[in-house]
Write a protein that holds these residues in place. Structure first.
Motif, short mmCIF file in Angstrom:
data_model
loop_
_atom_site.label_atom_id
_atom_site.label_comp_id
_atom_site.label_asym_id
_atom_site.label_seq_id
_atom_site.Cartn_x
_atom_site.Cartn_y
_atom_site.Cartn_z
N LEU A 1 -25.91 -10.96 -8.02
CA LEU A 1 -26.12 -10.83 -9.59
C LEU A 1 -25.00 -9.59 -9.86
CD1 LEU A 1 -29.66 -11.06 -10.20
CD2 LEU A 1 -27.90 -12.91 -10.39
N ILE A 2 -23.92 -9.88 -10.70
CA ILE A 2 -22.81 -8.85 -10.79
C ILE A 2 -22.99 -8.41 -12.25
CG2 ILE A 2 -20.43 -8.30 -11.12
CD1 ILE A 2 -21.41 -9.05 -8.08
N SER A 3 -23.08 -7.13 -12.39
CA SER A 3 -22.95 -6.15 -13.58
C SER A 3 -22.14 -5.14 -13.66
CB SER A 3 -24.42 -5.54 -13.87
OG SER A 3 -25.61 -6.57 -13.72
N ARG A 4 -21.73 -4.67 -14.82
CA ARG A 4 -20.83 -3.59 -14.93
C ARG A 4 -21.53 -2.34 -15.61
NH1 ARG A 4 -14.84 -4.25 -15.82
NH2 ARG A 4 -15.29 -2.03 -16.11
N TYR A 5 -21.45 -1.20 -15.28
CA TYR A 5 -21.87 -0.09 -15.82
C TYR A 5 -20.92 0.72 -15.99
CZ TYR A 5 -26.50 -1.99 -14.79
OH TYR A 5 -27.80 -2.57 -14.80
N ARG B 1 -29.44 -3.03 -4.68
CA ARG B 1 -28.40 -2.85 -5.31
C ARG B 1 -27.26 -2.09 -4.68
NH1 ARG B 1 -32.04 -0.93 -8.21
NH2 ARG B 1 -32.26 -2.90 -9.01
N ALA C 1 -23.64 -4.84 -7.51
CA ALA C 1 -24.14 -5.98 -7.04
C ALA C 1 -25.74 -5.74 -6.88
CB ALA C 1 -23.34 -6.43 -5.72
N THR C 2 -26.43 -6.87 -7.24
CA THR C 2 -27.91 -6.79 -7.10
C THR C 2 -28.27 -8.19 -6.76
OG1 THR C 2 -28.05 -5.42 -9.47
CG2 THR C 2 -30.01 -6.44 -8.62
N ASN D 1 -24.09 -14.63 -12.05
CA ASN D 1 -24.51 -15.12 -10.90
C ASN D 1 -23.16 -15.22 -9.79
OD1 ASN D 1 -25.77 -16.13 -8.64
ND2 ASN D 1 -26.94 -17.64 -9.84
N THR E 1 -14.05 -8.55 -14.99
CA THR E 1 -14.46 -7.65 -13.76
C THR E 1 -13.84 -8.07 -12.56
OG1 THR E 1 -16.77 -7.54 -14.77
CG2 THR E 1 -16.49 -6.91 -12.34
N PRO F 1 -26.27 -10.19 -16.11
CA PRO F 1 -25.62 -10.32 -14.94
C PRO F 1 -24.97 -11.60 -14.69
CG PRO F 1 -27.76 -9.39 -15.04
CD PRO F 1 -27.69 -9.86 -16.26
N MET G 1 -24.28 -1.10 -19.74
CA MET G 1 -24.17 -2.48 -19.16
C MET G 1 -23.57 -3.32 -19.97
SD MET G 1 -27.14 -4.75 -17.15
CE MET G 1 -27.25 -6.10 -18.02
#
Length: 152
Positions: free
Chosen positions: A57-61, A92, A67-68, A7, A123, A5, A1
């Motif tokens: 909530l946006i994250s990168r893996y 998510r 999206a969570t 928003n 992103t 995250p 990650m």
């Protein structure tokens, strides 16, 4: 990650295995288009679930954009001018596309080729321009991404 995250103001859903985030200013039609897609997909026998409305909530893996939903808004979607509705949500999903509600009267006839939308930092996602007055948004999106449009 990569970091905390971000928003993002939007509505995230998943239909089948395709994650979509609807983006745009307040009142642009994000929630109702997402709701219409969810209902249309379910009517066609597809799996469809809300992830989060209004706050995502946006994250990168690695190469995946995830999206969570914040737990405080689990199963809630604003249906403007009507109130807060309930729709089953999942925590998510991996996002595939960013959907941009557009007004046919003010938008260009064709969007730029290979358009992408920045969600946050580094992103981006491929963009889908979706008229706010389209009758079958799920079928419209499927036609644009090359997916088979299920018969209802």
């Amino acid at each position: 990650m990569s970091g905390a995250p971000a928003n993002v103001h939007g509505t995230a859903i998943v239909v089948g295995t395709t994650g979509l985030i609807f983006l745009g200013p307040s009142g642009s039609g994000k929630s109702i288009l997402a709701f219409d897609c969810l209902c249309e997909a379910r009517s066609a026998g597809q799996f469809a679930a809300l992830v989060s409305d209004d706050r995502v909530l946006i994250s990168r893996y690695g190469d995946c954009v995830v999206a969570t939903r914040p737990n405080q808004i689990k199963d809630l979607i604003e249906l403007r001018h009507a109130g807060i509705g309930r729709f089953r949500s999942i925590p998510r999903t991996v996002l595939s596309y960013a959907v941009l509600p557009i007004n046919r009267e003010t938008a260009d006839r064709l969007p730029p080729e290979n358009a992408r939308v920045a969600l946050c930092r580094d992103t981006t996602l491929p963009a889908i321009h979706l008229p706010t007055d389209v009758r079958l948004p799920f079928a419209f999106i499927n036609a644009l991404i090359g997916a088979e449009v299920p018969l209802i």
